[in-house]
Design a protein around this motif. Structure first.
Motif, PDB file in Angstrom:
ATOM      1  N   SER A 341       0.831  -1.210   0.000  1.00  0.00           N
ATOM      2  CA  SER A 341       0.000   0.000   0.000  1.00  0.00           C
ATOM      3  C   SER A 341       0.862   1.256   0.000  1.00  0.00           C
ATOM      4  O   SER A 341       0.571   2.214  -0.733  1.00  0.00           O
ATOM      5  CB  SER A 341      -0.943  -0.005   1.209  1.00  0.00           C
ATOM      6  OG  SER A 341      -0.219  -0.021   2.425  1.00  0.00           O
ATOM      7  N   SER A 351      -6.120   5.451  -6.972  1.00  0.00           N
ATOM      8  CA  SER A 351      -7.504   5.763  -7.345  1.00  0.00           C
ATOM      9  C   SER A 351      -8.021   4.823  -8.428  1.00  0.00           C
ATOM     10  O   SER A 351      -9.228   4.597  -8.547  1.00  0.00           O
ATOM     11  CB  SER A 351      -7.607   7.214  -7.818  1.00  0.00           C
ATOM     12  OG  SER A 351      -6.797   7.419  -8.971  1.00  0.00           O
ATOM     13  N   ARG A 354      -9.670   1.599  -6.884  1.00  0.00           N
ATOM     14  CA  ARG A 354     -10.639   1.863  -5.820  1.00  0.00           C
ATOM     15  C   ARG A 354     -12.050   1.635  -6.338  1.00  0.00           C
ATOM     16  O   ARG A 354     -12.385   1.994  -7.469  1.00  0.00           O
ATOM     17  CB  ARG A 354     -10.483   3.299  -5.328  1.00  0.00           C
ATOM     18  CG  ARG A 354     -11.310   3.640  -4.084  1.00  0.00           C
ATOM     19  CD  ARG A 354     -11.057   5.068  -3.651  1.00  0.00           C
ATOM     20  NE  ARG A 354      -9.661   5.260  -3.277  1.00  0.00           N
ATOM     21  CZ  ARG A 354      -8.901   6.246  -3.721  1.00  0.00           C
ATOM     22  NH1 ARG A 354      -9.387   7.127  -4.587  1.00  0.00           N
ATOM     23  NH2 ARG A 354      -7.650   6.357  -3.335  1.00  0.00           N
ATOM     24  N   THR A 355     -12.898   1.006  -5.504  1.00  0.00           N
ATOM     25  CA  THR A 355     -14.291   0.765  -5.883  1.00  0.00           C
ATOM     26  C   THR A 355     -15.135   2.009  -5.594  1.00  0.00           C
ATOM     27  O   THR A 355     -14.657   2.994  -5.025  1.00  0.00           O
ATOM     28  CB  THR A 355     -14.864  -0.436  -5.122  1.00  0.00           C
ATOM     29  OG1 THR A 355     -14.845  -0.154  -3.715  1.00  0.00           O
ATOM     30  CG2 THR A 355     -14.047  -1.689  -5.384  1.00  0.00           C
ATOM     31  N   GLY A 358     -15.186   3.291  -1.986  1.00  0.00           N
ATOM     32  CA  GLY A 358     -13.898   3.625  -1.379  1.00  0.00           C
ATOM     33  C   GLY A 358     -13.010   2.444  -1.030  1.00  0.00           C
ATOM     34  O   GLY A 358     -11.838   2.620  -0.690  1.00  0.00           O
ATOM     35  N   TYR A 359     -13.537   1.243  -1.111  1.00  0.00           N
ATOM     36  CA  TYR A 359     -12.736   0.049  -0.839  1.00  0.00           C
ATOM     37  C   TYR A 359     -11.689  -0.133  -1.940  1.00  0.00           C
ATOM     38  O   TYR A 359     -11.974   0.058  -3.119  1.00  0.00           O
ATOM     39  CB  TYR A 359     -13.658  -1.175  -0.774  1.00  0.00           C
ATOM     40  CG  TYR A 359     -12.986  -2.514  -0.896  1.00  0.00           C
ATOM     41  CD1 TYR A 359     -12.146  -3.002   0.106  1.00  0.00           C
ATOM     42  CD2 TYR A 359     -13.193  -3.306  -2.027  1.00  0.00           C
ATOM     43  CE1 TYR A 359     -11.533  -4.239  -0.022  1.00  0.00           C
ATOM     44  CE2 TYR A 359     -12.586  -4.544  -2.163  1.00  0.00           C
ATOM     45  CZ  TYR A 359     -11.756  -5.003  -1.163  1.00  0.00           C
ATOM     46  OH  TYR A 359     -11.162  -6.222  -1.291  1.00  0.00           O
ATOM     47  N   ASN A 360     -10.465  -0.461  -1.529  1.00  0.00           N
ATOM     48  CA  ASN A 360      -9.385  -0.622  -2.494  1.00  0.00           C
ATOM     49  C   ASN A 360      -8.712  -1.977  -2.285  1.00  0.00           C
ATOM     50  O   ASN A 360      -7.904  -2.137  -1.372  1.00  0.00           O
ATOM     51  CB  ASN A 360      -8.354   0.503  -2.344  1.00  0.00           C
ATOM     52  CG  ASN A 360      -7.410   0.583  -3.533  1.00  0.00           C
ATOM     53  OD1 ASN A 360      -6.990  -0.432  -4.077  1.00  0.00           O
ATOM     54  ND2 ASN A 360      -7.075   1.799  -3.936  1.00  0.00           N
TER      55      ASN A 360
END
Length: 381
Positions: A341, A351, A354-355, A358-360
């Motif tokens: 990360s 970005s 990222r879904t 906001g979940y990545n």
């Protein structure tokens, strides 16, 4: 990932991918293409001396997705002369994967003249020819040649050490053998292999350096002599052999490594023990012993990144196992370890993975993977 709502949708998408494929595990570079490879490419451009032609070796190139992603990024984001003069070499032991890599990268016609696959064993010194990189580097973070190890250290064949007593000369090594076509067993012999001896000394050196005090170390040693307890551990001899060869062939190279730093729910006992898994009917299952694995099975070893750094320094000639060693001491390398990360937040485009909510998954689900960067230095003794 922008079209995926959140973690639940992503996991369903991932489950569908695995059910439709014979592959038991996809690397992040495949799941998050091209963004994972683009992050690596950005790290290369930031640390490279772009005044000289860029030469990249990738060891364990898989399907060629990483190579294509890196070359795509350099073509679009680096000065034109950097892309035009670059060379990308994949060292691949599998002929079938070598063919796939050529096809993957060859989709972009301009990449073809700059990319080639050398189908050979990277740990064989003869395959690297004469010393490739001379002392013609300028600056602190210059990069004449770059080596990329991506998810391969965890899958090296590791020689097995079992039952040695701290402070004792009764050290035994073991490895799996086949007594017949149906049964596998372990054979134990006195420790004589120089590769295992060096690896064990580096491991023990790291333990001594991590010890809080000399008194504590002495107490532990005495205790182990009075109450010896057999230890079972897995040594990264494959990693040591590979780095020894690479440092001798390319002493001024820079290095990028990505791999697991730990593995959850490992059933096999021992320090740095592997996860042995197989896939059937779209579902993965783990083995309780590597001896049970028959047919197709994946063996994942966790990489001890602190130990990897010491091995890197040992192979470069800077770290000496014995005081007063006669060989010339090399220069210390500049190294850094980053979890995935942190690496992607610094060099990548988080970005893009990222879904909607906001979940990545790249940042949140790969917390057990790290990056290791190592470059030669000229002002650190």
């Amino acid at each position: 990932m922008h079209c995926v709502q959140g973690r639940k949708d992503y996991m369903e998408h991932l489950d569908k991918i695995y059910r439709q494929s014979d592959i038991s595990w996809f690397t992040p570079v495949e799941l998050f293409k091209p963004w994972y490879a683009h992050g690596i490419a950005e790290a290369i451009l930031r640390t490279a001396n772009l005044s000289v032609p860029l030469k990249i070796y990738e060891i364990g190139g898989g399907s060629g997705t990483c190579a294509k992603g890196i070359m795509d990024y350099i073509k679009l984001n680096a000065p034109e002369r950097v892309y035009n003069s670059m060379t990308y070499i994949s060292v691949e032991i599998s002929p079938s994967l070598a063919k796939i890599q050529r096809e993957t990268v060859g989709v972009v016609l301009s990449h073809s003249s700059k990319f080639k696959v050398e189908c050979r064993d990277a740990t064989d010194r003869s395959g690297w020819g004469k010393e490739t990189v001379k002392n013609n580097l300028v600056g602190l973070l210059c990069l004449r040649c770059l080596i990329i190890f991506r998810m391969i250290l965890s899958m090296q064949k590791i020689k097995f050490l079992h039952g040695w007593k701290c402070g004792s000369t009764n050290k035994m090594t073991g490895w799996r053998i086949a007594s017949n076509m149906e049964t596998l067993s372990e054979l134990y012999k006195p420790l004589e292999d120089p590769l295992i001896k060096n690896c064990l000394e580096i491991v023990n050196l790291s333990k001594k350096q991590a010890s809080p005090s000399g008194v504590r170390l002495m107490t532990d040693t005495l205790w182990s002599k009075v109450f010896p307890r057999p230890r079972r551990c897995w040594l990264p001899t494959g990693c040591l052999k590979l780095l020894e060869v690479v440092h001798k062939a390319l002493p001024k190279m820079s290095l990028i490594v990505s791999d697991f730093n730990y593995l959850p729910d490992v059933r096999i006992p021992g320090e740095r023990a592997p996860l042995v898994s197989t896939k059937k009917d779209g579902r993965s299952s783990d083995y309780d012993s590597y001896l049970e694995a028959k047919g197709d099975a994946d063996i994942f070893f966790p990489t001890d990144f602190g130990l990897l750094e010491r091995i890197d320094h040992f192979c470069s000639g800077w770290l000496k196992l014995h005081e007063g060693a006669s060989s010339k001491q090399g220069r210390k390398r500049r190294t850094i370890m980053l979890d995935t990360s942190s690496f992607m937040e610094e060099f990548g485009l988080p970005s893009r993975t990222r879904t909607k909510d906001g979940y990545n998954p790249l940042l949140d689900d790969f917390k057990n993977t790290k990056f290791y960067l190592s470059v030669p230095t000229h002002n650190i003794k």
